[in-house]
Structures are given as structure tokens and as C-alpha cells.
Design an enzyme around this catalytic site. Structure first.
Site, PDB file in Angstrom:
ATOM      1  N   HIS A 171       1.099   5.333   1.140  1.00 47.37           N
ATOM      2  CA  HIS A 171       0.390   6.522   1.695  1.00 47.37           C
ATOM      3  C   HIS A 171       0.691   7.698   0.968  1.00 47.37           C
ATOM      4  O   HIS A 171       1.680   7.992   0.650  1.00 47.37           O
ATOM      5  CB  HIS A 171       1.231   6.631   3.094  1.00 47.37           C
ATOM      6  CG  HIS A 171       0.973   5.878   4.114  1.00 47.37           C
ATOM      7  ND1 HIS A 171       0.221   5.456   5.102  1.00 47.37           N
ATOM      8  CD2 HIS A 171       1.705   4.162   3.931  1.00 47.37           C
ATOM      9  CE1 HIS A 171       0.416   4.310   5.730  1.00 47.37           C
ATOM     10  NE2 HIS A 171       1.291   3.654   5.015  1.00 47.37           N
ATOM     11  N   HIS A 213       0.861  -1.064   0.136  1.00 50.37           N
ATOM     12  CA  HIS A 213       0.158   0.011   0.012  1.00 50.37           C
ATOM     13  C   HIS A 213       0.857   1.171   0.113  1.00 50.37           C
ATOM     14  O   HIS A 213       2.086   1.287   0.455  1.00 50.37           O
ATOM     15  CB  HIS A 213      -0.963  -0.055   1.262  1.00 50.37           C
ATOM     16  CG  HIS A 213      -0.338  -0.016   2.534  1.00 50.37           C
ATOM     17  ND1 HIS A 213       0.119  -1.379   3.081  1.00 50.37           N
ATOM     18  CD2 HIS A 213       0.077   0.617   3.526  1.00 50.37           C
ATOM     19  CE1 HIS A 213       0.872  -1.195   4.253  1.00 50.37           C
ATOM     20  NE2 HIS A 213       0.713   0.282   4.593  1.00 50.37           N
TER      21      HIS A 213
END
Length: 186
Positions: A174, A172
Site C-alpha cells: 500500500h 501487495h
């Protein structure tokens, strides 16, 4: 800032797990009572605690996550993709999902994840076959930054492994912005 004991009502068991696994709550060494209510469990914080810094338990959370990094079990992100856990989605297409972080570290803090994990648990495990989704994630970060009005700049962060304080082993990104960011970050 001290926070007094409180009762938190979770929407469902998955949300209770999310709350139970929150780094701020783990840092406080809280105990939980989760009765099997049909409308969702009730989580009781049994003692007051204070959390002077939201990141004080990052290393512990990363260590705990690393212990189960090779598990095939669904991650919290898999559950968000499946809509089992509610999230504030800001962008979605057939490959990428972007949603607001529940513990924002900047005025704009959005997580971008591939909808198909496909063995891509962390950047250091990426293979050539992941090139397309990695490019899609970065391009989507640019689109979301524009949508969020981050015309003066933003930061994209990928935490990798234990030393990188990765707390969810589903790759993932950010996306952080909305204020002047500092360097070095940590």
C-alpha cells in the site's frame, strides 16, 4: 453517517464478487440477490446500514481471508492483472502493476502487486528467489510516489497474515500519502 438501502449494478460477475466481499458491506451483514443478467448482476442492499469507520471489520476480513490463504484459486489481484476486473492503473511494466485502491485510506492510496504471484502470498513466506521482485516493488513505489507528486513524503505498508490484517493473499504494498499521516497507525 447512515446509508440508505440502494441498488448497485455491477459490470460483471467478478465486480459483483468484489462488491459482495467489500469489508464495509460485510460489516453491515447485508444480503444480496444476484440474478444472472447478461449485462452483469444486480446487487440489492436489502436493509439500511451505517458504517461509522471504514476499518471496523478489518479483523473479520483478515480472518476470512486467512482461512483460504493456501488456496491456489485466483485472487482478486490475479483477476485485476488479467483485466477481468476493472481498475485505475497508474503504473504497469512486465513485473509490477500499480492501481488505485477502491477504499482509499489517504488522498493517495495505491496498491502495488507483482504480476506473477509465484508463491509470494505474503511477506513472511518470501524466499531468497523473491528478492528481485521485492526490490522491484519498493523501487516502483518510489517511482509512483514521484509520479503522484508525493514530494513531502509517503508511507509504504505491507500487511502480513492474520494479525497484520492481510485480506488478500497475493503480496501487495500500500502506498499512502497526500496528507500528514499519523503514528502509530493501528
Amino acid at each position: 453517517m447512515a446509508i440508505r438501502a440502494a441498488t448497485v449494478v455491477a459490470v460483471n460477475t467478478a465486480t459483483a464478487t468484489l462488491i459482495r466481499n467489500s469489508s464495509a458491506l460485510r460489516a453491515a451483514s447485508l444480503s444480496f440477490k444476484v440474478p444472472p443478467f447478461p449485462q452483469g448482476p444486480t446487487i440489492r442492499i436489502t436493509r439500511p446500514y451505517s458504517c461509522p469507520r471504514a476499518t471496523m471489520d478489518e479483523a473479520s476480513a483478515a480472518k476470512e481471508a486467512a482461512a483460504s490463504a493456501n488456496s491456489a484459486a485466483p485472487t482478486i489481484f490475479d483477476k485485476i492483472i488479467a483485466k477481468e476486473i476493472p481498475s485505475t492503473i497508474v503504473y504497469e511494466d512486465e513485473k509490477v502493476l500499480a492501481f488505485r485502491d477502491v477504499n482509499p485510506q489517504a488522498p493517495v492510496h495505491i496498491l502495488l502487486i507483482p504480476k506473477a504471484r509465484d508463491g509470494l502470498t505474503q511477506l513472511s513466506k518470501a524466499e531468497f528467489r523473491h528478492s528481485e521482485i521485492l526490490g522491484d516493488l519498493l523501487y516502483t513505489a518510489k517511482l509512483v510516489a514521484e509520479k503522484e507528486g508525493l514530494k513531502d513524503g509517503f508511507r509504504v505498508v505491507i500487511n502480513d497474515g492474520l494479525d497484520g490484517c492481510q485480506s488478500v493473499y497475493h503480496l501487495h504494498l500500500h502506498l499512502l500519502g497526500g496528507r500528514q499521516l499519523k503514528w502509530p497507525p493501528g
